[in-house]
Design a protein around this motif. Structure first.
Motif, PDB file in Angstrom:
ATOM      1  N   TRP A 115       0.824  -1.215   0.000  1.00 58.06           N
ATOM      2  CA  TRP A 115       0.000   0.000   0.000  1.00 58.06           C
ATOM      3  C   TRP A 115       0.850   1.253   0.000  1.00 58.06           C
ATOM      4  O   TRP A 115       0.477   2.273  -0.559  1.00 58.06           O
ATOM      5  N   LYS A 116       2.053   1.149   0.635  1.00 58.59           N
ATOM      6  CA  LYS A 116       2.935   2.320   0.713  1.00 58.59           C
ATOM      7  C   LYS A 116       3.436   2.712  -0.679  1.00 58.59           C
ATOM      8  O   LYS A 116       3.639   3.892  -0.954  1.00 58.59           O
ATOM      9  N   ASP A 117       3.672   1.692  -1.521  1.00 55.60           N
ATOM     10  CA  ASP A 117       4.171   1.983  -2.860  1.00 55.60           C
ATOM     11  C   ASP A 117       3.087   2.644  -3.715  1.00 55.60           C
ATOM     12  O   ASP A 117       3.386   3.461  -4.587  1.00 55.60           O
ATOM     13  N   VAL A 118       1.845   2.280  -3.442  1.00 59.10           N
ATOM     14  CA  VAL A 118       0.750   2.750  -4.293  1.00 59.10           C
ATOM     15  C   VAL A 118       0.157   4.055  -3.752  1.00 59.10           C
ATOM     16  O   VAL A 118      -0.009   5.021  -4.486  1.00 59.10           O
ATOM     17  N   ALA A 119      -0.131   4.048  -2.446  1.00 61.87           N
ATOM     18  CA  ALA A 119      -0.767   5.245  -1.844  1.00 61.87           C
ATOM     19  C   ALA A 119       0.312   6.212  -1.396  1.00 61.87           C
ATOM     20  O   ALA A 119       0.534   6.439  -0.205  1.00 61.87           O
ATOM     21  N   THR A 120       1.006   6.795  -2.352  1.00 61.38           N
ATOM     22  CA  THR A 120       2.135   7.669  -2.016  1.00 61.38           C
ATOM     23  C   THR A 120       1.680   8.925  -1.274  1.00 61.38           C
ATOM     24  O   THR A 120       2.436   9.486  -0.489  1.00 61.38           O
ATOM     25  N   THR A 121       0.440   9.334  -1.521  1.00 66.30           N
ATOM     26  CA  THR A 121      -0.052  10.536  -0.840  1.00 66.30           C
ATOM     27  C   THR A 121      -0.076  10.317   0.675  1.00 66.30           C
ATOM     28  O   THR A 121       0.362  11.175   1.442  1.00 66.30           O
TER      29      THR A 121
END
Lengths: 404, 231
Positions: free
Chosen positions: A252-258
């Protein structure tokens, strides 16, 4: 050294009011930092939980290149859902559930009202295990029932088209070749948005999405539930080894960078606040010790006269500073812990930007952070004491003894 | 061999822009077991001389030997060791450490040594010395709970606990009433007579001077052997 430590403790007790004031200042500062850290932990936990366990999922599998092209072409490259692939994913240690998905944009229509929608087609039985908070966000109605053509709509989009529970909802989208198609579903539930983008969400069963997009047996991503959210990187690596080079595996950290960036910004702001607090508090300690040195010049002269070495005088004042730092910070950390625990009993209701409803933040503080604050305060106090201690140790016995 | 021997000792220091020549070629020696008084008017250099002899300050030029060891130009830490092992100090204002009780003040010089003796040995010796100077009943009192005379006794005990070669007393009776002064002088005379402790005083007090076995006069930075009318 034991003698110096004992003497340092007694010296602190000598001017109780001043010592207590210094300790109180340090304690309040550390308490504030611990309290803010606890609140931020709760806030970030809510945000991360919302993303990792509410919408995106902890670990995601895509075809290589999908994430780069998804904005322009959200349906390819997609994944052929073979029983072997799904079984291999389920067998990866740390994976609790496997939920294939299709994510795409389309139009949602109830009666004469039609609005733009962001549609997620999910495995209705696996998805609540991968993203358990989806059920928590359900403001009204039920989650998707296996085998039924249901839909869960965001509260805002449902209001936009005037959809009530049981309403027939037509979803229209283009397939991979751009040919338009439509399916009908029944509105079963309404979900509160945890973030702005979810206000327009419509969730339907995977097979209805496949039917709409003419992608039978395929998905654009596979979301994986994990046993421990703090262990996602390890699960990601294990999954990557299992699926091989044709796939890219993300957390999720890689995708939800915001979310990650917001978290980093909040942490940096807290670090800055901590630094400012510490600087002010440590100047207080330096001032306390400097006053103490000036008041005890003659006494220092006596100690030097009877053979005390300069480094012992230096050590004496450093011990006094260390004691102030450790005592004040420990007191502050414990008070901060108490405040965090108190707030955690009922939680703090807060409506994040873009969210439909207020969400409960449960402040939490880790012992490691408190220990780090105490260590930081002690080290800072020792640094703050260097000048007063050096001044004391640098006194010449003759001058010091002559002091009035 | 004299206990202390000063040869052509000079001490100069800056006062503003002026160089003050506080000691101008002092030659003197003190033998073990002596009870010596240095007298002289204010500004004559008494305190400077005692500071040099007490290794609290370094001389500008000349030679100072303590027990045949040249200490006039020794570095700071070594001087601290010399003071700790060989010299005891008794100050006009007692100079006790206010947060320590009597016993702790007395044992302090022993505890700060780089290699201190076992704590029990130090404590026992401190208790003995405190009793020797008449403080047996107040060993756990803090300085602010003691009279002036008692405080000076604590200072004497602290000066003696390390068994120093020399005890320097800078105006030890200046802050005491006459009765207490006499008691303190008697105590020091007794220690000198019974235990052979070498005392070197700086004082204006004729009551001290009259008991001294040797009187040195200092005037304008120079020391001369003075006459003691009472002997």
């Amino acid at each position: 050294m034991g003698r110096l430590v004992g003497l340092a403790a007694r010296n602190l007790a000598r001017n109780r009011r001043r010592t207590l004031l210094t300790l109180a200042a340090l304690a309040v500062g550390v308490m504030a930092v611990v309290g803010v850290r606890g609140f931020l932990n709760g806030l970030q936990g809510m945000l991360i939980g919302g993303v990792a366990e509410g919408t995106i999922g902890p670990v995601l599998v895509h075809r290589t290149g999908y994430l780069q092209s998804m904005e322009s072409n959200p349906l390819t490259p997609n994944i052929l859902l073979t029983p072997d692939l799904l079984a291999r994913l389920r067998a990866v240690p740390g994976v609790t559930a496997v939920s294939p998905r299709l994510g795409f944009a389309g139009m949602a229509s109830v009666g004469d009202e039609t609005v733009f929608a962001i549609i997620s087609a999910v495995d209705e039985s696996q998805e609540p295990t991968v993203c358990p908070r989806r059920r928590e966000y359900l403001a009204e109605g039920d989650w998707l029932q296996p085998g039924r053509d249901d839909a869960v709509m965001g509260m805002e989009i449902a209001r936009g088209v005037g959809a009530k529970a049981g309403a027939r909802l037509a979803l229209i989208s283009g397939d991979a070749e751009g040919v338009m198609n439509a399916v009908d579903v029944t509105v079963r539930g309404f979900s509160a948005a945890a973030a702005q983008m979810e206000r327009r969400s419509v969730v339907i069963p995977l097979r209805k999405g496949q039917e709409l997009l003419r992608l039978e047996g395929r998905a654009t991503e596979i979301a994986l539930g994990v046993t421990d959210l703090s262990d996602v990187e390890a699960v990601r690596d294990r999954v990557a080894a299992v699926v091989g080079p044709g796939f890219e595996v993300s957390t999720w950290k890689d995708v939800a960078t915001t979310v990650r960036d917001v978290q980093a910004t909040q942490n940096a702001a807290l670090d800055l606040i901590t630094f400012i607090f510490m600087a002010i508090m440590l100047m207080g300690i330096a001032n306390t010790l400097l006053m103490s040195v000036l008041e005890r010049v003659r006494e220092i002269g006596t100690m030097l006269a009877v053979g005390t070495r300069r480094r012992q005088i230096l050590g004496l004042f450093l011990w006094e500073a260390l004691m102030l730092g450790v005592l004040g910070a420990t007191l502050g950390a414990l008070l901060g812990f108490g405040v965090v625990q108190l707030l955690a009993v009922k939680g703090v209701m807060l409506q994040p930007p873009g969210a439909s409803l207020p969400q409960k933040i449960i402040p939490v503080i880790h012992v490691v952070f408190m220990v780090r604050m105490v260590a930081l305060s002690a080290a800072g106090a020792a640094v703050a004491a260097v000048y007063p201690a050096w001044k004391a140790a640098g006194l010449r016995p003759v001058q010091a003894l002559a002091a009035v | 061999m004299p206990l202390i021997q000063l040869k052509d000792v000079h001490k100069e220091y800056l006062l503003g822009e002026n160089v003050v020549h506080a000691l101008k070629g002092v030659d003197m020696s003190v033998e073990k077991g002596e009870f010596t008084v240095v007298t002289g008017p204010s500004g004559s250099g008494k305190s400077t001389l005692l500071n040099i002899i007490g290794c609290l300050d370094r001389l500008t030029r000349g030679s100072y030997k303590l027990e045949d060891q040249e200490v006039g130009q020794t570095d700071f830490d070594e001087l601290a060791d010399v003071r700790n092992h060989k010299i005891g100090f008794i100050f006009q204002s007692f100079n006790l450490i206010p947060v320590l009780d009597v016993l702790e003040n007395v044992e302090f010089p022993c505890l700060i040594r780089s290699k201190p003796e076992p704590r029990k040995v130090i404590r026992e010796r401190a208790r003995q010395v405190a009793e020797d100077v008449g403080l047996g009943s107040v060993v756990h009192h803090r300085p602010d709970q003691l009279s002036g005379g008692q405080r000076q006794r604590v200072a004497i005990a602290r000066a003696l606990v390390t068994h120093p070669s020399l005890v320097l007393a800078d105006e030890p009776t200046a802050n005491l009433d006459s009765v207490t002064s006499n008691q303190i002088i008697d105590l020091m005379l007794k220690l000198n007579a019974d235990k052979g402790v070498t005392f070197l005083f700086s004082t204006h007090d004729p009551r001290v001077t009259k008991h001294a076995r040797r009187v040195l006069s200092i005037s304008d930075g120079k020391v001369s052997e003075g006459a003691n009318d009472s002997h």
